[in-house]
Design a protein around this motif. Structure first.
Motif, PDB file in Angstrom:
ATOM      1  N   ARG A 126       0.826  -1.212   0.000  1.00 54.65           N
ATOM      2  CA  ARG A 126       0.000   0.000   0.000  1.00 54.65           C
ATOM      3  C   ARG A 126       0.858   1.259   0.000  1.00 54.65           C
ATOM      4  N   GLU A 129       2.147   1.802  -3.514  1.00 53.84           N
ATOM      5  CA  GLU A 129       1.075   2.363  -4.342  1.00 53.84           C
ATOM      6  C   GLU A 129       0.858   3.839  -4.027  1.00 53.84           C
ATOM      7  N   LEU A 130       0.835   4.164  -2.751  1.00 54.46           N
ATOM      8  CA  LEU A 130       0.631   5.548  -2.324  1.00 54.46           C
ATOM      9  C   LEU A 130       1.753   6.445  -2.847  1.00 54.46           C
ATOM     10  N   CYS A 131       2.985   6.005  -2.684  1.00 54.18           N
ATOM     11  CA  CYS A 131       4.125   6.813  -3.139  1.00 54.18           C
ATOM     12  C   CYS A 131       4.121   6.976  -4.657  1.00 54.18           C
ATOM     13  N   GLY A 132       3.527   6.027  -5.366  1.00 48.09           N
ATOM     14  CA  GLY A 132       3.438   6.117  -6.816  1.00 48.09           C
ATOM     15  C   GLY A 132       2.608   7.297  -7.304  1.00 48.09           C
ATOM     16  N   HIS A 133       1.811   7.885  -6.416  1.00 46.01           N
ATOM     17  CA  HIS A 133       0.976   9.035  -6.785  1.00 46.01           C
ATOM     18  C   HIS A 133       1.701  10.369  -6.632  1.00 46.01           C
ATOM     19  N   TYR A 134       2.926  10.339  -6.148  1.00 52.04           N
ATOM     20  CA  TYR A 134       3.679  11.569  -5.917  1.00 52.04           C
ATOM     21  C   TYR A 134       4.874  11.646  -6.848  1.00 52.04           C
ATOM     22  N   THR A 135       5.265  12.868  -7.150  1.00 53.44           N
ATOM     23  CA  THR A 135       6.465  13.072  -7.964  1.00 53.44           C
ATOM     24  C   THR A 135       7.692  12.844  -7.084  1.00 53.44           C
ATOM     25  N   GLU A 138       8.059  15.714  -4.708  1.00 52.16           N
ATOM     26  CA  GLU A 138       7.115  15.644  -3.594  1.00 52.16           C
ATOM     27  C   GLU A 138       7.545  14.601  -2.573  1.00 52.16           C
TER      28      GLU A 138
END
Length: 163
Positions: A126, A129-135, A138
């Protein structure tokens, strides 16, 4: 900027700061619950899991150094270390170079870490996956914030411990 705009900006900043602190409190609760359930899966108490994590991350350590890091009384630490050793999570090694022949060093049994990785695999997935949403930029800011938060927590813990 007008004084009205400055006050509004100040109120907004305070509101956001409170939101960050509230989110950190909720994170603390959720991680505590996760650790309790995860520890139960591998038959470790919360504090045992914390001590094992400290030994894994900062070890090898002496029992005294671990007690200092955790703020636990040496007698309490002995019970924790007995459970960890009995469970095969750590070994106590005699320090042949120490002037005190009773001196021991605590070392994690790295082969057992696979069990912990398995228990925490859901959270790790999880987080990926969460870190995949940030540049990348960021993520650098988030990592910096978390490191600074840890430092603030460490300093506050030391203040409460009198050290």
């Amino acid at each position: 900027m007008s004084s009205v705009a400055q006050r509004a900006t100040g109120r907004n900043r305070r509101r956001l700061t409170v939101a960050v602190k509230d989110a950190l409190r909720e994170l603390n609760i959720q991680l505590s619950l996760l650790n309790r359930r995860s520890g139960g899966r591998v038959e470790l108490k919360d504090i045992d899991l914390t001590c094992l994590d400290l030994i894994n991350r900062h070890g090898p350590l002496t029992p005294t150094a671990l007690a200092r890091r955790t703020g636990l009384h040496p007698a309490t630490m002995t019970g924790i270390l007995d459970r960890l050793q009995k469970g095969g999570w750590i070994v106590r090694e005699r320090d042949s170079e120490a002037t005190d022949r009773r001196a021991v060093t605590l070392r994690a049994v790295r082969e057992r870490n696979a069990e912990l990785y398995q228990v925490f695999s859901g959270m790790n997935t999880r987080m990926d996956e969460l870190c995949g949403h940030y540049t990348a930029a960021e993520l650098e800011i988030i990592a910096d914030f978390l490191r600074r938060t840890c430092a603030a927590g460490r300093q506050s813990t030391e203040e409460l411990g009198g050290g």
